[in-house]
Design a protein around this motif. Sequence first.
Motif, mmCIF file in Angstrom:
data_model
loop_
_atom_site.group_PDB
_atom_site.id
_atom_site.type_symbol
_atom_site.label_atom_id
_atom_site.label_comp_id
_atom_site.label_asym_id
_atom_site.label_seq_id
_atom_site.Cartn_x
_atom_site.Cartn_y
_atom_site.Cartn_z
ATOM 1 N N GLY A 1 0.781 -1.225 0.000
ATOM 2 C CA GLY A 1 0.000 0.000 0.000
ATOM 3 C C GLY A 1 0.814 1.277 0.000
ATOM 4 N N ILE A 2 2.126 1.195 -0.253
ATOM 5 C CA ILE A 2 2.988 2.386 -0.273
ATOM 6 C C ILE A 2 3.277 2.723 -1.735
ATOM 7 N N SER A 3 2.723 3.843 -2.211
ATOM 8 C CA SER A 3 2.818 4.182 -3.632
ATOM 9 C C SER A 3 3.965 5.129 -3.949
ATOM 10 N N GLY A 4 4.633 5.638 -2.957
ATOM 11 C CA GLY A 4 5.743 6.551 -3.197
ATOM 12 C C GLY A 4 6.248 7.143 -1.896
ATOM 13 N N LEU A 5 7.193 8.062 -2.012
ATOM 14 C CA LEU A 5 7.781 8.704 -0.838
ATOM 15 C C LEU A 5 7.254 10.126 -0.700
ATOM 16 N N TRP A 6 7.011 10.537 0.532
ATOM 17 C CA TRP A 6 6.715 11.940 0.774
ATOM 18 C C TRP A 6 7.995 12.741 0.554
ATOM 19 N N PRO A 7 7.879 14.027 0.293
ATOM 20 C CA PRO A 7 9.060 14.823 -0.053
ATOM 21 C C PRO A 7 10.207 14.733 0.967
ATOM 22 N N HIS A 8 9.905 14.728 2.260
ATOM 23 C CA HIS A 8 11.009 14.679 3.217
ATOM 24 C C HIS A 8 11.694 13.317 3.200
ATOM 25 N N GLN A 9 10.928 12.255 2.932
ATOM 26 C CA GLN A 9 11.543 10.931 2.814
ATOM 27 C C GLN A 9 12.454 10.862 1.595
ATOM 28 N N ALA A 10 11.960 11.383 0.485
ATOM 29 C CA ALA A 10 12.746 11.356 -0.751
ATOM 30 C C ALA A 10 14.020 12.187 -0.606
ATOM 31 N N GLU A 11 13.924 13.328 0.071
ATOM 32 C CA GLU A 11 15.101 14.185 0.256
ATOM 33 C C GLU A 11 16.181 13.451 1.049
ATOM 34 N N ALA A 12 15.789 12.817 2.151
ATOM 35 C CA ALA A 12 16.775 12.106 2.976
ATOM 36 C C ALA A 12 17.370 10.929 2.204
ATOM 37 N N ALA A 13 16.522 10.182 1.502
ATOM 38 C CA ALA A 13 17.010 9.022 0.742
ATOM 39 C C ALA A 13 17.988 9.455 -0.343
ATOM 40 N N ASP A 14 17.694 10.551 -1.040
ATOM 41 C CA ASP A 14 18.592 11.049 -2.096
ATOM 42 C C ASP A 14 19.949 11.455 -1.532
ATOM 43 N N LEU A 15 19.939 12.142 -0.381
ATOM 44 C CA LEU A 15 21.195 12.564 0.225
ATOM 45 C C LEU A 15 22.063 11.364 0.589
ATOM 46 N N ILE A 16 21.464 10.345 1.181
ATOM 47 C CA ILE A 16 22.205 9.132 1.527
ATOM 48 C C ILE A 16 22.736 8.451 0.268
ATOM 49 N N TYR A 17 21.900 8.358 -0.747
ATOM 50 C CA TYR A 17 22.307 7.707 -1.996
ATOM 51 C C TYR A 17 23.523 8.404 -2.604
ATOM 52 N N ARG A 18 23.599 9.743 -2.433
ATOM 53 C CA ARG A 18 24.736 10.506 -2.975
ATOM 54 C C ARG A 18 25.936 10.502 -2.031
ATOM 55 N N GLY A 19 25.849 9.766 -0.913
ATOM 56 C CA GLY A 19 27.001 9.607 -0.042
ATOM 57 C C GLY A 19 27.116 10.613 1.077
ATOM 58 N N GLN A 20 26.069 11.382 1.341
ATOM 59 C CA GLN A 20 26.107 12.348 2.435
ATOM 60 C C GLN A 20 25.552 11.742 3.722
ATOM 61 N N ASN A 21 26.121 12.150 4.840
ATOM 62 C CA ASN A 21 25.566 11.774 6.132
ATOM 63 C C ASN A 21 24.367 12.672 6.413
ATOM 64 N N VAL A 22 23.309 12.098 6.992
ATOM 65 C CA VAL A 22 22.039 12.821 7.129
ATOM 66 C C VAL A 22 21.442 12.569 8.508
ATOM 67 N N ILE A 23 20.840 13.597 9.078
ATOM 68 C CA ILE A 23 19.918 13.407 10.192
ATOM 69 C C ILE A 23 18.540 13.854 9.736
ATOM 70 N N ILE A 24 17.565 12.959 9.853
ATOM 71 C CA ILE A 24 16.184 13.311 9.554
ATOM 72 C C ILE A 24 15.462 13.474 10.882
ATOM 73 N N SER A 25 14.925 14.667 11.074
ATOM 74 C CA SER A 25 14.295 15.015 12.345
ATOM 75 C C SER A 25 12.897 15.541 12.067
ATOM 76 N N THR A 26 11.950 14.613 12.017
ATOM 77 C CA THR A 26 10.551 14.962 11.770
ATOM 78 C C THR A 26 9.682 14.274 12.818
ATOM 79 N N GLY A 27 8.401 14.581 12.822
ATOM 80 C CA GLY A 27 7.513 14.143 13.889
ATOM 81 C C GLY A 27 7.271 12.651 13.937
ATOM 82 N N THR A 28 6.609 12.225 15.013
ATOM 83 C CA THR A 28 6.219 10.829 15.163
ATOM 84 C C THR A 28 5.315 10.398 14.018
ATOM 85 N N ALA A 29 5.502 9.148 13.571
ATOM 86 C CA ALA A 29 4.687 8.565 12.494
ATOM 87 C C ALA A 29 4.826 9.318 11.185
ATOM 88 N N SER A 30 6.001 9.940 10.949
ATOM 89 C CA SER A 30 6.224 10.670 9.697
ATOM 90 C C SER A 30 6.962 9.825 8.664
#
Length: 817
Positions: free
Chosen positions: A33-62
């Motif tokens: 039932g997951i059809s895609g990534l929300w923008p903040h998920q996609a942003e974090a995933a892209d940064l990791i894919y490009r080799g950057q260290n990332v902290i994602i700090s968003t709310g519960t159940a985000s």
Amino acid sequence: MTHVEHVPARQAGETRWPDWVDQRLVTRWANHGISGLWPHQAEAADLIYRGQNVIISTGTASGKSLSYLVPALSSTLDGGTILYLSPSKALAADQLRALRELDPPGLRAATYDGDTSFEERAWVRKHANYVLTNPDMLHRGLLPRHAQWSLFWRRLRMVVVDECHGYRGVFGSHVAQILRRLRRICARYGSQPTFLLSSATANEPGIFARRLTGLQMAEVTTDTSPRGATTFALWEPPLTDLRGEGGAPVRRPATAESADLLADLVASDVRTLAFVRSRRAAETVALTTRARLQDLVVDGEVPADLPGKVAAYRAGYLAEDRRSLERALRSGELLGLATTNALELGVDVSGLDAVLIAGWPGTRASLWQQAGRAGRDGQDALAVLIARDDPLDTYLVHHPEALFGRPVETIVLDPGNPYVLGPHLCAAAAEIPLTHDELDIFGPTTKEVLADLVKDGLLRERAAGWFWTSRGRATDLADIRGAGAAPVQVVEMSTGRLLGTVDEPSAHSAVHTGAVYVHQGETFLVAELDLEAGVALVEAGSPDYTTFARDVTDISVIESLRSHPLGQGELHFGAVEVTSQVVAYLKRRAQSGELMGDEPLDLPPRTLRTRAVWWTLPISAIIPLAEEGLDLGGAAHAAEHASIGLLPLFATCDRWDIGGVSTELHPDTGLLTVFVYDGHEGGAGFAERGYARARDWLTATREAIASCECERGCPSCIQSPKCGNGNEPLDKAGALRLLAVLLSPDTTDATLLPQATPNTADAPPLSQNTTDTTDAPPQNITDTADTTPLSAGTAEMTDEALLSADTADVTAEKPTG
């Protein structure tokens, strides 16, 4: 109900899959039932894919999990390995369950923790490409035996540090050094993994992430996930007709209020999680709720099976029992669960309607994390914060602006603390001898600490670097959860059954002779605590009371590191030595909190070198107060109690992380002095935070005392259950005047404030000293109004040290110090 806050719903952002995601993974998620990534998920995933260290700090159940699962599973498809770290076994088990349900191609995921059998561990080392573990196992298992994991390290692409906001204080400082050791091991095997840190909304997440890992971090902080509306209520239990120490009014316990509310919600078919502050409270709330529901069954108001749909959840249960409770909660088989903060973190408990929070959980981040357990499927939710009889809780339910519409706290940790750094340098040298080129990874104080380790004979220095030479395990030096010596075993006398363990420092407070000990719904009385044998012998019982350890403390100043004027006084931050001793315990009725008695104890003292913030007032500032008839010792004592209660609002700590001492004339300062200190060897950064926020902190302290509805002081403002002096002397009006003098720029401002009415006819002379402490000699708590020795101080420390946490749960549950 003192306040109701409505947190509006939030719409979701657009969804998409990054182009680089393998179609096989997209198909697997689409099937769930997951059809895609929300923008903040996609942003974090892209940064990791490009080799950057990332902290994602968003709310519960985000959906933070998906942010790292997409690049992580993509890496395993390419032959890489992933290391996942969580602060609790429950969270790791939940992540493993989700991975197995997804069943991506080529994934060989496994947990590696204290519940993993010997045979399974061998398989994990050889075959797993996605290993879920915790800092404890990384510290004691993976890093010391790094050669056995050589294939895993060589292919390591990504390290996930989940729920990283839990790594604060001394525990967080230890984890920071463990991550530095991990980076060093990876470099030795030729890998340089990217780090993805996941956190509930944190203040300055990038700065915190750099301190935790030692690496530069990109931040992702904009939450674009959908969220249902939340109704958040603040609830203050009523004052009762009962009286505590000094005739002070007693509020109904937060646990009793929670049990009533939980029973009402469960009876209305509302799926509810009740967060409590201790293992004992989890058992008590569950038992009381079931009893109240049983009364409704007898009256024919609810179905007969309803009491069986309420349970407790905490550390100390067997792994299979915890997993069973989690499944029952998800399925709806359980309608009510009383839990410690073991379920605060990202365990999926979707479908909950309401959350009860019995007592301030320590930080705004934890408050929102716990409240976010409800409404996780996007539905509307209810959250209720129920105040304990405590200065901070009372302040918050009457000052909602301190909770709502404000950023969460900055996370405090100090990786350079020599008591933390030293053991990890020994562990690192034992893993692979330390070279000069590697010292920068551990921080700027490394050379100085290494010199001390060589001097103490723990390391040997050679031209090639530093070597561990002992036959013992270097990892035993670093006690990352602050447990100290070997744990004390809790054994049932009649059967010899091992009920559980309690860490040695907490044993003084939790399983002293006469203590009430609760285990999986059963109540026991401690017949004997044998510290030499490391055993507490207990027998089954059903007392109608609970026990609270009481202790006293002496403190001496080693060095003032910083100071500046504050009002008419002076504020200091520096090093101190604290000598403390548990000397007695209180008995209070379980349901009402009524004081039943005070029993003496004879336990050995403990010595602690730590950091403290303290303030002094000159004789010229307090002589006018003494001439008015104020009890200066009682005023300082009351101000100390209240300031300890309010510091957690300004430093990321819990009340059990700190202690305090106050005295009318301290031998090291020669002045009226109030100390608040870190309850951890070497300090934890909390007192330093208090020093930096002193005016805000002490202003809030004064407001909390002034706004309390009692006349002469009560547990909601200036009394403490841990007071070694039996909460005598205390002067509420005097504390207000004393803090006004401290906070006013000059005497004119102070005298414009309302004059206090002395609450004692015979105030002690100016040279008199009062003592109350966390843990000091018994003689310091007798005749304190008139005959306390000059060298003693008034002190109050840690709330009740209940039951020790094991590595199944986060440290917030285990009092230390």
